[in-house]
Design a protein around this motif. Structure first.
Motif, PDB file in Angstrom:
ATOM      1  N   MET A 254       0.844  -1.192   0.000  1.00 49.41           N
ATOM      2  CA  MET A 254       0.000   0.000   0.000  1.00 49.41           C
ATOM      3  C   MET A 254       0.880   1.244   0.000  1.00 49.41           C
ATOM      4  SD  MET A 254      -2.977   1.165   2.703  1.00 49.41           S
ATOM      5  CE  MET A 254      -4.022  -0.176   2.160  1.00 49.41           C
ATOM      6  N   LEU A 255       0.473   2.254  -0.749  1.00 49.47           N
ATOM      7  CA  LEU A 255       1.237   3.489  -0.813  1.00 49.47           C
ATOM      8  C   LEU A 255       1.069   4.272   0.476  1.00 49.47           C
ATOM      9  CD1 LEU A 255       0.400   4.645  -4.438  1.00 49.47           C
ATOM     10  CD2 LEU A 255       2.433   3.449  -3.651  1.00 49.47           C
ATOM     11  N   THR A 256       2.153   4.876   0.950  1.00 52.35           N
ATOM     12  CA  THR A 256       2.102   5.694   2.150  1.00 52.35           C
ATOM     13  C   THR A 256       2.683   7.057   1.841  1.00 52.35           C
ATOM     14  OG1 THR A 256       4.292   5.060   2.924  1.00 52.35           O
ATOM     15  CG2 THR A 256       2.459   3.632   3.548  1.00 52.35           C
ATOM     16  N   ALA A 257       2.424   8.005   2.757  1.00 51.45           N
ATOM     17  CA  ALA A 257       2.886   9.366   2.548  1.00 51.45           C
ATOM     18  C   ALA A 257       4.404   9.475   2.591  1.00 51.45           C
ATOM     19  CB  ALA A 257       2.265  10.281   3.609  1.00 51.45           C
ATOM     20  N   SER A 258       5.087   8.412   3.026  1.00 49.69           N
ATOM     21  CA  SER A 258       6.542   8.459   3.088  1.00 49.69           C
ATOM     22  C   SER A 258       7.192   8.210   1.735  1.00 49.69           C
ATOM     23  CB  SER A 258       7.059   7.425   4.100  1.00 49.69           C
ATOM     24  OG  SER A 258       6.718   6.112   3.691  1.00 49.69           O
ATOM     25  N   LEU A 259       6.421   7.742   0.767  1.00 49.92           N
ATOM     26  CA  LEU A 259       6.976   7.476  -0.551  1.00 49.92           C
ATOM     27  C   LEU A 259       7.277   8.789  -1.271  1.00 49.92           C
ATOM     28  CD1 LEU A 259       4.750   4.538  -1.863  1.00 49.92           C
ATOM     29  CD2 LEU A 259       7.067   4.419  -0.982  1.00 49.92           C
ATOM     30  N   PRO A 260       8.427   8.884  -1.933  1.00 51.27           N
ATOM     31  CA  PRO A 260       8.723  10.109  -2.684  1.00 51.27           C
ATOM     32  C   PRO A 260       7.870  10.180  -3.941  1.00 51.27           C
ATOM     33  CG  PRO A 260      10.439   8.473  -3.048  1.00 51.27           C
ATOM     34  CD  PRO A 260       9.527   7.903  -1.993  1.00 51.27           C
ATOM     35  N   PHE A 261       7.649  11.389  -4.418  1.00 54.10           N
ATOM     36  CA  PHE A 261       6.915  11.559  -5.659  1.00 54.10           C
ATOM     37  C   PHE A 261       7.533  12.722  -6.423  1.00 54.10           C
ATOM     38  CE2 PHE A 261       4.898  14.646  -2.960  1.00 54.10           C
ATOM     39  CZ  PHE A 261       4.540  15.678  -3.805  1.00 54.10           C
TER      40      PHE A 261
ATOM     41  N   VAL B 288       6.199   1.355 -22.458  1.00 52.42           N
ATOM     42  CA  VAL B 288       5.749   1.211 -21.072  1.00 52.42           C
ATOM     43  C   VAL B 288       6.973   0.834 -20.258  1.00 52.42           C
ATOM     44  CG1 VAL B 288       4.285  -0.040 -19.454  1.00 52.42           C
ATOM     45  CG2 VAL B 288       3.421   0.520 -21.739  1.00 52.42           C
ATOM     46  N   CYS B 289       7.249   1.599 -19.188  1.00 51.46           N
ATOM     47  CA  CYS B 289       8.478   1.336 -18.442  1.00 51.46           C
ATOM     48  C   CYS B 289       8.246   1.347 -16.940  1.00 51.46           C
ATOM     49  CB  CYS B 289       9.562   2.344 -18.822  1.00 51.46           C
ATOM     50  SG  CYS B 289       9.487   3.908 -17.941  1.00 51.46           S
ATOM     51  N   ASP B 290       9.145   0.671 -16.230  1.00 46.57           N
ATOM     52  CA  ASP B 290       9.227   0.701 -14.778  1.00 46.57           C
ATOM     53  C   ASP B 290      10.453   1.535 -14.431  1.00 46.57           C
ATOM     54  OD1 ASP B 290       9.568   0.284 -12.072  1.00 46.57           O
ATOM     55  OD2 ASP B 290      10.317  -1.758 -12.296  1.00 46.57           O
ATOM     56  N   PRO B 291      10.287   2.744 -13.904  1.00 46.90           N
ATOM     57  CA  PRO B 291      11.440   3.617 -13.656  1.00 46.90           C
ATOM     58  C   PRO B 291      12.367   3.130 -12.544  1.00 46.90           C
ATOM     59  CG  PRO B 291       9.460   4.583 -12.740  1.00 46.90           C
ATOM     60  CD  PRO B 291       9.020   3.390 -13.537  1.00 46.90           C
ATOM     61  N   VAL B 292      11.878   2.245 -11.661  1.00 47.05           N
ATOM     62  CA  VAL B 292      12.727   1.747 -10.580  1.00 47.05           C
ATOM     63  C   VAL B 292      13.803   0.817 -11.134  1.00 47.05           C
ATOM     64  CG1 VAL B 292      12.791   0.431  -8.427  1.00 47.05           C
ATOM     65  CG2 VAL B 292      10.916   2.031  -8.858  1.00 47.05           C
ATOM     66  N   THR B 293      13.397  -0.145 -11.971  1.00 40.41           N
ATOM     67  CA  THR B 293      14.358  -1.073 -12.577  1.00 40.41           C
ATOM     68  C   THR B 293      14.923  -0.516 -13.879  1.00 40.41           C
ATOM     69  OG1 THR B 293      12.622  -2.228 -13.809  1.00 40.41           O
ATOM     70  CG2 THR B 293      13.134  -3.034 -11.595  1.00 40.41           C
TER      71      THR B 293
ATOM     72  N   ARG C 229       7.789   1.787  -3.895  1.00 39.69           N
ATOM     73  CA  ARG C 229       8.758   1.265  -2.940  1.00 39.69           C
ATOM     74  C   ARG C 229       9.472   0.038  -3.512  1.00 39.69           C
ATOM     75  NH1 ARG C 229       8.981   2.345   2.296  1.00 39.69           N
ATOM     76  NH2 ARG C 229       6.834   3.089   2.328  1.00 39.69           N
ATOM     77  N   TRP C 230       8.749  -0.733  -4.304  1.00 44.39           N
ATOM     78  CA  TRP C 230       9.310  -1.947  -4.895  1.00 44.39           C
ATOM     79  C   TRP C 230       9.229  -1.859  -6.413  1.00 44.39           C
ATOM     80  CZ3 TRP C 230      11.603  -4.090  -0.999  1.00 44.39           C
ATOM     81  CH2 TRP C 230      11.021  -4.060   0.259  1.00 44.39           C
ATOM     82  N   PRO C 231      10.086  -2.575  -7.120  1.00 39.25           N
ATOM     83  CA  PRO C 231      10.007  -2.605  -8.584  1.00 39.25           C
ATOM     84  C   PRO C 231       8.649  -3.108  -9.068  1.00 39.25           C
ATOM     85  CG  PRO C 231      12.078  -3.562  -7.823  1.00 39.25           C
ATOM     86  CD  PRO C 231      11.217  -3.371  -6.608  1.00 39.25           C
ATOM     87  N   THR C 232       8.231  -2.609 -10.203  1.00 38.18           N
ATOM     88  CA  THR C 232       6.986  -3.054 -10.822  1.00 38.18           C
ATOM     89  C   THR C 232       7.339  -3.719 -12.144  1.00 38.18           C
ATOM     90  OG1 THR C 232       5.852  -1.139  -9.866  1.00 38.18           O
ATOM     91  CG2 THR C 232       4.696  -2.337 -11.609  1.00 38.18           C
TER      92      THR C 232
END
Length: 368
Positions: A1-8, A76-81, A339-342
């Protein structure tokens, strides 16, 4: 679940680079892990003259949809990975001189009970220059690996907004803005053969919409709420900021959340506080987690400010290097860093003679 601590980040929609790999390379770890919000990828004039324009079309559950403008190649991309897939070409009819055609594209995705992304759908609608009694949709599903076409009739002729805004996502559906009156909702997962019309609040400043291409208003989702935020065009207007929230999505009812005057506003920044009486603002984005915060561009100080709905306070949050003349709500999009790769679902292989499954998989493999 997304939380307010996640950067955006508030992403600038246009990124000027030589190839798509350079787009995802900008999501470096030091940028992703930063706790500060910012406007990313504000390209310089030099980049705009020398490189290709890649446009951010939409975001969904950690994935970002891009397009190479002009060529209409979608990614379509996953910016984390920093992995991506290139979608197959969709059918494209060359526009004629009488009825120029544009496209409004967006992305929605599905997650399972474990909140793991399982598939995505890219949808685009033809935006003709004149009002029409139907909408022509094309959708691409990662489950089928194919583009499918729909032509949906409307009760009355409509004209969709052709500025750089993409559709917004709410309740799992994509919403395209219609000039003056509202937006069209389309859910490719629930009912891909129908769409519905949703009116905007009746007591908004319609004149601003007609004359100024909607740059003084923002409509988007925030923490499960659909909001309509409006900024007065003139400093002499009685109300400076106004906002409505969708009370009943199915019935189409809006309720007024607040209306504030310039005399209500304040700022702890001396320079900003001194020009609040006459400063011009353009709305940019809602905070993805905090219902109290709206981001705006302050024209007079060339900066991005946050507006606290509860305190009626404005604070400077970002001073970009270079010009901000084209920083409007329809040229930026908020993106929450997962928080985790998608992992990007690899599109399924359409059964087609003459092409092996292995060959098709190679075409859609993820890149780094």
């Amino acid at each position: 679940m997304l939380t307010a601590s996640l950067p955006f980040r508030i992403l600038y929609r246009y990124i000027y680079v030589s190839e798509f790999k350079e787009v995802v390379d900008r999501f470096r770890p030091e940028i992703l892990n930063s706790s500060k919000s910012s406007v990313l990828f504000l390209s310089s004039f030099e980049e705009q003259k020398q490189c290709n324009p890649f446009k951010v079309l939409g975001v969904s559950n950690g994935l970002i949809l891009y397009c190479l403008s002009g060529s209409l190649i979608y990614y379509v991309c996953d910016p984390v990975t920093r992995q991506w897939v290139t979608l197959p070409r969709a059918r494209y009819k060359s526009p004629n001189k009488t009825h120029p055609m544009f496209f409004g594209e967006g992305i929605v995705s599905k997650v399972n009970e474990d909140n793991v992304l399982t598939s995505y759908t890219v949808a685009r609608v033809e935006l003709l220059i004149s009002s029409i009694p139907y909408l022509s949709f094309q959708t691409f599903s990662s489950e089928t690996g194919k583009w499918i076409e729909y032509k949906l009739r409307c009760t009355n002729p409509i004209a969709l907004m052709k500025r750089d805004a993409g559709p917004i996502t709410f309740n799992g559906a994509l919403h395209w803005f219609v000039y003056v009156h509202g937006m069209i909702a389309f859910d490719p997962y629930k009912d891909p053969k129908s769409c519905r019309f949703i009116r905007f609040p009746d007591d908004r400043q319609v004149e601003n919409v007609n004359r100024h291409d909607w740059i003084y208003r923002l409509c988007d989702a925030c923490q499960g709420k659909l909001r309509f935020f409006e900024v007065a065009r003139d400093s002499c207007s009685f109300y400076c900021f106004s906002m409505w929230e969708k009370k009943d999505y199915e019935r189409g009812e809006w309720c007024s959340a607040f209306k504030v005057t310039r005399s209500d506003l304040s700022s702890s920044d001396p320079e900003l506080n001194s020009c609040l009486v006459k400063a011009a603002f353009f709305p940019l984005s809602f905070h993805p987690f905090n219902l109290d915060i709206v981001y705006l561009r302050c024209v007079d100080l060339a900066c991005v400010v946050s507006y606290s709905i509860q305190d009626k306070r404005l604070d400077v949050v970002f001073r970009p290097i270079g010009v901000m003349n084209d920083l409007f709500w329809h040229l930026v999009i908020p993106f929450v860093i997962p928080r985790w790769p998608t992992p990007v679902p690899i599109p399924s292989v359409p059964k087609k003679a003459g092409r092996s499954k292995a060959a098709h998989r190679r075409r859609f493999r993820s890149h780094t």
